[in-house]
Design a protein around this motif. Structure first.
Motif: not given
Length: 390
Positions: A198-218
């Protein structure tokens, strides 16, 4: 809708029935009478025929340019979550030449875009009804039924689109997605993955889940459509955030320069596209186009020109947030249609518009924003004339 309904809708009898039902307008004025006639004609099959006809009409608009979807099968939830055509095509271009496994393929929207760019495409989904629909919608793509949390492919880019709706209601916690985002990230850790969110997802929360790539918003059609997580193997080196404005074919990343001062309003105020704001790339966008910020913490930009293709607000006056003053200024400019934009200030635009009671003929805008902080903080209102982008 179950497998029996899908089997009927794809049979010769079902195809003929759908062609007959498609002749009914099913408009607000005629819907009650049309539904009664269809159910009288087709009995228990009527519900599936009506739902499919209405969903096809919606899909022709949402998926225009992706494929001929006039004969596709859908569920309501699947169509709501289906990627809009411009976004699906954009992602397919980024994945051109790759072997791609869409592990949550649903009714096949992404597959329809990928089959023209990818080296090879596989689709799978845990829902047997959606797999059956996808088999009808994209018959030239390999499909199987599988749980995305139990990988069935190797050496392929895995595309994942966890369900963010249930019964038409949105799920905001990524751990409540189906499958859960944390489970997907753990399952495919170390693999090349693309995950729609979802476009409103918390980017910090995604990083805390271990994601370490690119976040693209379209964004497309003036709306932010999605956030997409590209694993490090697929991300552009040095890029952690990207904004793609498909309407203007513009891409901004956090690797771009972000030298952007703050200062008084120039001739124009620019409200950046929502994808740029959501991705946190306002300063980068401003630096590219020679603009500056009204305030370092507010997303409004200003300058002496408007970037090509962008809607600009030409500043006519700067006023305090006092309704009597605003009403007088709007009257002097013969304001009739009033748009109100607000950032950083607790103002209800609709309520304020009603209280200002404009009665003239000229369309104008008010841009209301906070400028400064602490003891120097103030609220400014910019009275503007709107100019469409060139």
């Amino acid at each position: 809708m179950g497998r029996a309904e899908v089997a009927y809708l794809t049979s010769d009898a079902g195809v003929a029935a759908l062609a007959e039902v498609a002749e009914y307008p099913l408009s607000d004025r005629s819907r009650v009478a049309d539904i009664a006639a269809i159910r009288n004609r087709f009995a228990e099959r009527g519900t599936a025929l009506i739902e499919t006809t209405l969903l096809r009409r919606k899909a022709v608009i949402k998926l225009a340019g992706l494929a001929d979807v006039s004969g596709w099968l859908f569920t309501d939830d699947a169509l709501q979550q289906a990627t809009a055509a411009p976004v699906a095509r954009h992602r397919a271009v980024r994945l051109a030449g790759a072997v791609v496994h869409d592990a949550t393929c649903s009714i096949g929207t992404e597959l329809a875009a990928l089959r023209s760019t990818a080296a090879w495409v596989l689709g799978s989904d845990i829902d047997e009804v959606r797999v059956a629909m996808a088999r009808h919608n994209v018959p030239d793509v390999a499909l199987c039924r599988a749980d995305a949390l139990h990988p069935v492919s190797r050496d392929a880019v895995v595309l994942l689109d966890p369900a963010r709706r249930s019964g038409g209601r949105r799920r905001f916690d990524p751990r409540a997605y189906v499958p859960p985002l944390d489970g997907l990230l753990d399952t495919y850790r170390g693999r090349a993955t693309v995950v729609k969110c979802a476009p409103g997802i918390d980017f910090d929360a995604v990083r805390h889940l271990g994601f370490d790539g690119e976040i693209e918003v379209t964004s497309a059609g003036g709306s932010v459509r999605e956030a997409c997580l590209w694993s490090p193997a697929l991300a552009e080196p040095g890029v952690r955030r990207r904004a793609c404005v498909l309407d203007r074919d513009e891409v901004i990343t956090d690797a771009d320069p972000d030298d952007c001062p703050a200062g008084p309003a120039g001739r124009w105020i620019v409200d950046p596209d929502g994808a740029i704001v959501r991705a946190g790339l306002v300063r980068h966008y401003a630096a590219r186009h020679g603009l500056w910020q009204l305030d370092p913490d507010i997303a409004y930009l200003t300058g002496d020109h408007v970037p090509p293709g962008v809607r600009g607000f030409e500043v006519l006056d700067e006023l305090p947030l006092r309704e009597k003053v605003l009403r007088q200024a709007l009257s002097q400019h013969d304001c009739g249609q009033l748009e109100i934009l607000v950032r950083g200030v607790d103002v209800d635009p609709d309520a304020l518009r009603r209280r200002l009671r404009v009665t003239g003929r000229t369309p104008l805008s008010l841009v209301i924003t906070r400028i400064g902080s602490g003891a120097g903080e103030r609220t400014s209102v910019f009275l503007c004339r709107v100019s469409a982008g060139t």
